[in-house]
Design a protein around this motif. Structure first.
Motif, PDB file in Angstrom:
ATOM      1  N   ARG A 386      -5.463 112.985  53.270  1.00  0.00           N
ATOM      2  CA  ARG A 386      -6.782 112.568  52.787  1.00  0.00           C
ATOM      3  C   ARG A 386      -7.196 111.222  53.359  1.00  0.00           C
ATOM      4  N   SER A 387      -6.238 110.369  53.604  1.00  0.00           N
ATOM      5  CA  SER A 387      -6.522 109.057  54.190  1.00  0.00           C
ATOM      6  C   SER A 387      -5.339 108.651  55.043  1.00  0.00           C
ATOM      7  N   PRO A 388      -5.568 107.829  56.073  1.00  0.00           N
ATOM      8  CA  PRO A 388      -4.473 107.430  56.957  1.00  0.00           C
ATOM      9  C   PRO A 388      -3.496 106.499  56.244  1.00  0.00           C
ATOM     10  N   VAL A 389      -2.223 106.579  56.642  1.00  0.00           N
ATOM     11  CA  VAL A 389      -1.205 105.699  56.068  1.00  0.00           C
ATOM     12  C   VAL A 389      -1.137 104.371  56.820  1.00  0.00           C
ATOM     13  N   ALA A 390      -1.713 104.322  58.010  1.00  0.00           N
ATOM     14  CA  ALA A 390      -1.761 103.078  58.785  1.00  0.00           C
ATOM     15  C   ALA A 390      -2.937 103.136  59.742  1.00  0.00           C
ATOM     16  N   THR A 391      -3.548 101.975  59.982  1.00  0.00           N
ATOM     17  CA  THR A 391      -4.669 101.871  60.922  1.00  0.00           C
ATOM     18  C   THR A 391      -4.401 100.716  61.874  1.00  0.00           C
ATOM     19  N   ILE A 392      -4.586 100.984  63.162  1.00  0.00           N
ATOM     20  CA  ILE A 392      -4.391  99.973  64.207  1.00  0.00           C
ATOM     21  C   ILE A 392      -5.749  99.686  64.826  1.00  0.00           C
ATOM     22  N   ARG A 393      -6.149  98.424  64.823  1.00  0.00           N
ATOM     23  CA  ARG A 393      -7.418  98.019  65.416  1.00  0.00           C
ATOM     24  C   ARG A 393      -7.184  97.479  66.819  1.00  0.00           C
ATOM     25  N   ALA A 394      -8.055  97.832  67.750  1.00  0.00           N
ATOM     26  CA  ALA A 394      -7.917  97.402  69.141  1.00  0.00           C
ATOM     27  C   ALA A 394      -9.229  96.795  69.620  1.00  0.00           C
TER      28      ALA A 394
END
Length: 483
Positions: A386-394
């Motif tokens: 349902r939602s991501p467990v981690a997000t990486i911004r670039a």
């Protein structure tokens, strides 16, 4: 920025190029067409010479503008590096300051406590120090090992053989796919069966077969029988024709050439961006610019089912290593999970990005990692997506990423960077770049990366891009290096 390069004849599928990237092949093609028109027309010699001179002046002006633009980007990158260092130093200072403040508070309170409370407080301080030290990312050593040259246009994808053979494959906008010896750097086999840009290349898990997809609206399965007895001393630069704008004008065609596939797969009416073997390798899934994914039977080449639902072009597809699951990525900002384990396939739609999803791949820990033009990478758990467990911004658009067996995400960018993160979103390292490391690294957009399960000739990561190069890297932790 994304520039479409599709044509009715199946020209390169997609030209994602940022402002610093020179669209070389397109300019050469236009110039070549105009030059042919001039030579075939009944123009006077003096007028023809004048036109040639004007075109040469245009080319010189373009080269100057391109170089100026590249110099500006170098300055921007230097500033970005300075900012990153300052942010990292500030974070390190904050951690140390936090630890010191905790120590001061504890010391003040400890002056009025008993011996037992002293032990408890110092234990708490030790635990705090461990927490602070855990903020620091493990350091990876990234070393450039080998370069593979020869393609005449940008390379869309690189893939490593699954049989343990020291070979890898490349798919290029020059309408060819190539099989390379990882050890020697030689091109062992060229496949010229497609009439359009070759957009993906994938090896069969247990057979000497290769699957390629193309802008000519077809996917091909072909026999990858390579000749290991090529004369020594021939590099990959010598075995593939070098383009006219290269300094090295050598042309050698000793690598074997194949033009006929074992099986041709259809079902699409537009370019096919990617194709992949489903678990068991009895079926193949293809993703196309006609907004469709198609499941094919490998034995007969027939279409099993057509998968619809995406609102815009499909950009990528990947399959689970052991289960009959597939994901398709699309420009409609979503990726879809297809389940073929039952007789009636099910589908789940995931809307976690704000721009085109350029790739989504499975990990060996039952996770999915997706990358997007919105400059983010998201990690999803298959048990609860349902939602991501981690997000990486670039700071740049993401291209075709790859995840290693031990959970390291290699992220290729439009701005020539390749960054490494773990599945929690912790940054681990960045591969060297050409501008800062004496020629190492890519000079244009990095379109794809691929991990090898084993170290092949001391290489476990391959990167490719629109500088027409494939680079082999050794990525390992300092602890592994010491061992």
């Amino acid at each position: 920025m994304s520039i479409s390069q599709t044509t009715p004849t199946g020209k390169p599928l997609k030209g994602k190029r940022n402002s610093m990237t020179r669209p070389q092949s397109a300019i050469e093609e236009v110039y070549s067409n105009i030059r042919n028109d001039i030579e075939n027309d009944s123009l006077t010699p003096a007028y023809r010479i004048r036109l040639h001179n004007l075109f040469r002046q245009i080319e010189k002006e373009f080269e100057l503008l391109y170089q100026e633009n590249q110099n500006l980007h170098e300055k921007v990158e230097l500033l970005n590096e300075k900012i990153e260092r300052e942010v990292y130093d500030k974070q390190s200072y904050d951690c140390v300051d936090f630890d010191n403040n905790i120590a001061k508070v504890l010391s003040k309170k400890l002056s009025t406590t008993s011996t037992q409370k002293l032990k408890t407080a110092y234990k708490l301080k030790a635990q705090t120090s461990k927490i602070v030290s855990s903020f620091k990312a493990p350091h990876l050593n990234c070393a450039f090992i080998k370069e593979y040259l020869g393609h005449k246009d940008g390379i869309w994808e690189v893939s490593v053989a699954r049989l343990g053979q020291p070979i890898m494959g490349t798919a290029s906008a020059d309408h060819s796919a190539c099989i390379w010896s990882i050890d020697s750097g030689r091109c062992l086999l060229q496949y010229h069966g497609h009439s359009g840009s070759v957009n993906s290349v994938r090896f069969h898990p247990v057979k000497d077969l290769v699957l390629t997809s193309s802008g000519d609206c077809s996917a091909h399965i072909w026999q990858a029988v390579v000749n290991w007895d090529l004369p020594k001393g021939h590099s990959s630069e010598e075995e593939l024709e070098i383009s006219e704008d290269c300094d090295d004008q050598r042309c050698d065609t000793k690598a074997a050439t194949l033009r006929t596939p074992v099986r041709e797969l259809g079902g699409h009416n537009n370019a096919i961006s990617a194709a992949e073997w489903l678990a068991g390798a009895e079926q193949v899934i293809t993703a196309g610019w006609d907004r469709l994914a198609v499941l094919h039977d490998v034995e007969t080449g027939s279409t099993i089912t057509t998968l619809s639902g995406h609102d815009l072009e499909l950009t990528h597809t990947a399959t689970h290593p052991t289960q009959k699951l597939a994901v398709t990525s699309s420009r409609d900002t979503t990726f879809r999970l297809w389940d073929f384990r039952e007789s009636v396939q099910s589908v789940s739609v995931f809307q976690g990005h704000s721009e085109s999803v350029t790739s989504a791949v499975f990990t060996h820990e039952d996770k999915v990692v997706s990358g997007s033009d919105d400059r983010s990478v998201k990690v999803w758990d298959l048990r609860n997506m349902r939602s991501p467990v981690a997000t990486i911004r670039a700071d740049s658009a993401i291209n075709r990423l790859s995840v290693s067996l031990n959970g390291i995400i290699a992220i290729p960018h439009d701005n020539r960077h390749v960054r490494l993160f773990d599945l929690t979103g912790q940054r681990l390292a960045r591969l060297p770049r050409s501008s800062r490391q004496g020629g190492q690294g890519h000079s244009r957009m990095v379109s794809c990366v691929a991990w090898s399960n084993d170290y092949l000739n001391n290489i476990n990561l391959f990167t490719c891009g629109f500088d027409r190069r494939v680079l082999g890297w050794c990525v390992q932790s300092l602890r592994d290096k010491e061992l």
